[in-house]
Scaffold this active site. Structure first.
Site, PDB file in Angstrom:
ATOM      1  N   ASP A 278      10.015  24.750  -7.850  1.00 56.96           N
ATOM      2  CA  ASP A 278      11.304  25.425  -7.765  1.00 56.96           C
ATOM      3  C   ASP A 278      12.442  24.488  -8.201  1.00 56.96           C
ATOM      4  O   ASP A 278      12.446  23.311  -7.851  1.00 56.96           O
ATOM      5  CB  ASP A 278      11.518  25.838  -6.300  1.00 56.96           C
ATOM      6  CG  ASP A 278      12.670  26.798  -6.110  1.00 56.96           C
ATOM      7  OD1 ASP A 278      12.598  27.911  -6.650  1.00 56.96           O
ATOM      8  OD2 ASP A 278      13.643  26.434  -5.424  1.00 56.96           O
TER       9      ASP A 278
ATOM     10  N   GLU B 255      10.542  24.960 -12.862  1.00 51.85           N
ATOM     11  CA  GLU B 255      11.598  25.942 -13.151  1.00 51.85           C
ATOM     12  C   GLU B 255      12.882  25.205 -13.526  1.00 51.85           C
ATOM     13  O   GLU B 255      13.431  24.459 -12.714  1.00 51.85           O
ATOM     14  CB  GLU B 255      11.846  26.814 -11.919  1.00 51.85           C
ATOM     15  CG  GLU B 255      12.907  27.882 -12.177  1.00 51.85           C
ATOM     16  CD  GLU B 255      13.582  28.397 -10.914  1.00 51.85           C
ATOM     17  OE1 GLU B 255      14.045  29.530 -10.924  1.00 51.85           O
ATOM     18  OE2 GLU B 255      13.656  27.649  -9.918  1.00 51.85           O
TER      19      GLU B 255
END
Ligand code: BGC
Ligand code: MG
Length: 548
Positions: A209, A277
């Site tokens: 993330d 990401e």
């Protein structure tokens, strides 16, 4: 027990060109009737996932969490939230997936924790405790205001006051998601231990993330403003002032590489792969290039280019791929049209089923890996929710100009006839079933050979059968009006790919060569004897070089 078909050490390049199916566990399958999806629910659906032919699953966070950001606020990295099950249930996910030849990637949220994480609870106590420096703490300005102009993506200042420490802490997202201090090497060690814990448990890789948010500027310098014409809304919606800054100090710092290198070293002995990401509206691809270069950083980065608000035109797709060549030629992208953070692309781009077919065939032909978001294979539109149904704090903050992320997070629809479309036996599910979703349920599509679900399977299968699509080079990317064309080539196979990115017919003259149209099951057009292709709306043609 059937032995596992997975050996990452023998096949450390397994992720190249892989197709990764993203599962949002709250909304996939509920096994215990509480209206919330869970890990045993996923286990029960693995045969379906295997029927899609995907290589791996990425499961959004299922760790212990107060769920303020639905699991992206972790209070224990090494345990399963009771809502989702137990560690034993997770082991069952891994075992079952592996038996079906599917790899498991989990979503590590390392940039921030929950404010309920023991590390933060300790850190907040005083300026001297052992964890005092584990988060990004700063004194106020002399006038009491936050140390700089950094903003939170979810609205307001990026700093929250702690009356106890009489200091501010940084949060890129909710105030309950304090940012870890990556300038502290103890934090690195603790996070690497988390990665090791899950690798040891058998995961094949990670979705990481907000990987470019890890480190912030040590001197806490102000971000410069961003002129209006340079703003772009692929990260935060246009109505969000977060878009008014150039994020050169609150994220994207060069020190990130140091941590990524350590993480890769931890993953190496397991043959594990990561997709980071990278959320940056201006420099996303460049950062992807930086983070995936060589073989000591990340294998892939998750790109936002095709998560755009507007439907990419032929010219835009070519531009993106050329930009990749320019700034990330030896890197590796992971493409997606939909995920749990954006409006589903069937709605976002207002696509007919024909257009959805073309786009999935296209993404399978692009160089890179691919993420498919649960329900996309059914062609689900964004669910229309009422304000009263909203769960996402992001939507509640910016409603109604931006409705948040609940519309793409409603439960998966399995059975058109069943209660809650087969998702759950509960009286009430955590988000309602999308009204228009029922008739698109898996059972309804299985029996209809012309349904989108079957096209997804064929497109996935097609990529698997063609090494040039999975790992080959791409060359000669061009657009001509609404048509995009390029070559994919690897040892032993050369393909020429043509896509009509529009709802009107187009003609295209094939280059010289001995081409044979393949992929008829995907609706690939036939080539006339004079070398002309007549493409219907949203039609593609993939042609094999017979002379090769
Ligand atoms: C995730 C979001 C999450 C945010 C904060 C992301 O980009 O995909 O769902 O809210 O990070 O963790
Ligand atoms: Mg449940």
């Amino acid at each position: 027990m059937i032995p596992s078909k997975i050996d990452n050490v023998a096949n450390p390049d397994w992720w190249r060109g892989a197709i990764i199916y993203q599962i949002y566990p709250r909304s996939y399958q509920d096994s215990n009737g509480d209206g919330i999806g869970d890990l045993l629910g996923i286990v029960s659906r693995i045969p379906y996932i295997a029927s899609l032919g995907v290589d791996a699953i990425w499961i959004s966070p299922f760790f212990t969490s107060p769920m303020k950001d639905f699991g992206y606020d972790v209070s224990d990295y090494c345990d399963v939230d009771p809502m989702f099950g137990t560690l034993a249930d997770f082991d069952a996910v891994v075992d079952t997936a592996h038996r079906f030849g599917i790899r498991v990637m989990i979503d590590l949220v390392l940039s921030h924790t929950s404010d309920q994480h023991p590390w933060f609870r300790e850190s907040v106590q005083s300026r001297e405790n052992p964890k005092a420096d584990w988060f990004v703490w700063a004194d106020p300005k002399p006038d009491g205001t936050p140390p700089n102009n950094w903003l939170s993506i979810f609205g307001g200042s990026g700093w929250q006051w702690s009356p106890r420490r009489e200091q501010y802490y940084q949060h890129n997202f909710l105030t309950s998601q304090p940012d870890l201090n990556f300038h502290n090497m103890e934090v690195h060690e603790a996070l690497l231990d988390v990665a090791t814990f899950w690798l040891h448990r058998g995961v094949d890789g990670f979705r990481l993330d907000t990987i470019n948010f890890y480190t912030c500027d040590k001197d806490l310098r102000d971000n410069p403003g961003l002129p209006k014409d340079l703003r772009n809304a692929t990260i935060a919606p246009a109505v969000n002032p977060y878009n008014h800054q150039e994020h050169i100090y609150d994220k994207n710092r060069p020190e990130n590489l140091e941590f990524l290198r350590k993480l890769r070293a931890v993953m190496q002995p397991y043959g594990a792969a990561a997709v980071g990401e990278v959320g940056d509206a201006q420099r996303g691809l460049e950062i992807m290039g930086e983070y995936t270069r060589g073989d000591d950083l990340m294998q892939m980065c998750y790109a936002f280019e095709f998560l755009s608000d507007t439907q990419p035109t032929a010219a835009r797709i070519v531009k993106v791929m050329q930009d990749v060549d320019r700034v990330a030629s030896d890197g590796w992208a992971c493409w997606a049209f939909s995920n749990h953070d954006v409006m589903r692309h069937a709605t976002r781009w207002n696509l007919s089923t024909g257009a959805q077919r073309m786009f999935i065939t296209l993404i399978m032909a692009l160089r890179g890996s691919v993420c498919i978001y649960q329900g996309e294979e059914l062609g689900l539109p964004e669910a229309q929710l009422r304000f009263e149904d909203l769960q996402d704090p992001y939507g509640i903050e910016f409603w109604p100009e931006f409705k948040g992320r609940d519309g793409c997070r409603t439960p998966m629809v399995w059975d058109a006839e069943a209660q809650n479309a087969g998702f759950s036996s509960a009286a009430r599910t955590w988000l309602p079933i999308g009204e228009a979703h029922r008739e698109l349920a898996v059972t309804a599509q299985e029996t209809d050979p012309s349904a989108l679900l079957h096209h997804y399977r064929k497109a996935i299968h097609f990529r698997h059968n063609h090494a040039a699509l999975r790992v080959g080079s791409h060359d000669g990317l061009k657009s001509d009006g609404d048509v995009i064309y390029f070559t994919r080539e690897t040892e032993g196979e050369k393909l020429f790919c043509v896509f009509n990115v529009s709802d009107s017919p187009s003609s295209f003259q094939m280059p010289n060569g001995d081409w044979r149209s393949i992929g008829q099951e995907l609706g690939s057009a036939t080539i006339n004897v004079d070398g002309w292709l007549h493409l219907g709306p949203w039609q593609a043609c993939v042609a094999l070089d017979r002379a090769y």
